[in-house]
Enzyme design. Structure first.
Site, PDB file in Angstrom:
ATOM      1  N   ASP A 154       0.866  -1.006   0.214  1.00 11.08           N
ATOM      2  CA  ASP A 154       0.339  -0.016   0.271  1.00 11.08           C
ATOM      3  C   ASP A 154       1.035   0.796  -0.346  1.00 11.08           C
ATOM      4  O   ASP A 154       1.197   1.707   1.243  1.00 11.08           O
ATOM      5  CB  ASP A 154      -0.592   0.097   1.004  1.00 11.08           C
ATOM      6  CG  ASP A 154      -1.826   1.115   1.785  1.00 11.08           C
ATOM      7  OD1 ASP A 154      -2.464   1.679   0.435  1.00 11.08           O
ATOM      8  OD2 ASP A 154      -2.192   1.734   2.181  1.00 11.08           O
ATOM      9  N   GLU A 212      -0.821  -1.459  -4.798  1.00 11.56           N
ATOM     10  CA  GLU A 212      -2.128  -0.405  -4.662  1.00 11.56           C
ATOM     11  C   GLU A 212      -2.067   0.614  -6.286  1.00 11.56           C
ATOM     12  O   GLU A 212      -0.837   1.459  -6.323  1.00 11.56           O
ATOM     13  CB  GLU A 212      -2.406   0.118  -4.076  1.00 11.56           C
ATOM     14  CG  GLU A 212      -3.951   0.749  -4.180  1.00 11.56           C
ATOM     15  CD  GLU A 212      -5.044   2.016  -2.771  1.00 11.56           C
ATOM     16  OE1 GLU A 212      -5.203   0.740  -2.048  1.00 11.56           O
ATOM     17  OE2 GLU A 212      -3.971   2.662  -1.953  1.00 11.56           O
ATOM     18  N   ASP A 221      -2.528   1.049   6.954  1.00 10.81           N
ATOM     19  CA  ASP A 221      -2.088   0.519   5.489  1.00 10.81           C
ATOM     20  C   ASP A 221      -1.030  -0.570   6.072  1.00 10.81           C
ATOM     21  O   ASP A 221      -1.313  -0.976   4.833  1.00 10.81           O
ATOM     22  CB  ASP A 221      -0.640   1.621   5.217  1.00 10.81           C
ATOM     23  CG  ASP A 221      -0.899   3.475   6.029  1.00 10.81           C
ATOM     24  OD1 ASP A 221      -1.127   3.749   4.929  1.00 10.81           O
ATOM     25  OD2 ASP A 221      -0.997   3.741   7.301  1.00 10.81           O
TER      26      ASP A 221
END
Length: 188
Positions: free
Chosen positions: A7, A68, A141
């Site tokens: 992330d 991501e 996260d």
């Protein structure tokens, strides 16, 4: 298959490692969050993220890195920083010959919760359940990095089938083009 989920972010960058087994069986192997001070120079923040990711890649030897995909947010500075962090991560993986795949936030949410509009609490709850974790991963996260790895593990067979189908279609198109050009040449 060992998948490193990432992330990306400049202030907090979630890192995870998951191993897939038979069917949808998954095991969480590691999770962490790399933090950089917001008052540090951009180059220093990216270097800190790069160093941490390179250490993870060299220590854990993932087969795939799932990152991501950044989409437009209200704060352009945040989007740029997130994209830059993602680029540093993709580069570190590519230098080691590790495949990199990008997944959208809604794709990850849908894979993990069944709802592409799920909120962070729902994603965290499902990540905890899917991986049979004793406690919820924090901060968000960390949970998001685990969710990215889960998403890729579950989507990898479909991604592989699509790549194979595309390759076959391209090969057929090349053969047809070659045959057509040979036919044109013979007609002269």
């Amino acid at each position: 298959m060992r998948v490193m989920g990432v992330d990306p972010g400049l202030t907090r960058c979630g890192l995870s490692l998951i191993e897939s087994g038979r069917g949808r069986q998954l095991t969480a192997l590691d999770v962490d969050v790399v933090r950089t001070p917001s008052d540090a120079a951009l180059a220093q923040r990216l270097l800190a993220i790069s160093d941490a990711v390179e250490h993870w890649l060299d220590t854990h030897h993932p087969e795939v890195v799932a990152i991501e995909r950044v989409f437009s947010q209200l704060n352009v500075t945040t989007v740029m920083g997130t994209a830059q962090a993602g680029g540093v991560i993709a580069l570190a993986a590519a230098k080691r010959g590790v495949d990199v795949h990008f997944h959208t936030p809604s794709e990850v949410k849908a894979a993990v919760t069944g709802n592409g509009s799920a909120d962070k609490a729902q994603v965290t709850a499902m990540v905890t359940k899917i991986l049979a974790l004793q406690a919820k991963p924090t901060p968000a996260d960390a949970a998001d990095a685990l969710a990215l790895a889960i998403c890729h593990c579950w989507r990898a067979p479909t991604i592989a089938r699509m790549a194979e189908a595309t390759s076959r279609a391209e090969a057929r198109a090349a053969q047809q083009r070659h045959a057509y050009l040979a036919k044109l040449k013979a007609a002269r």
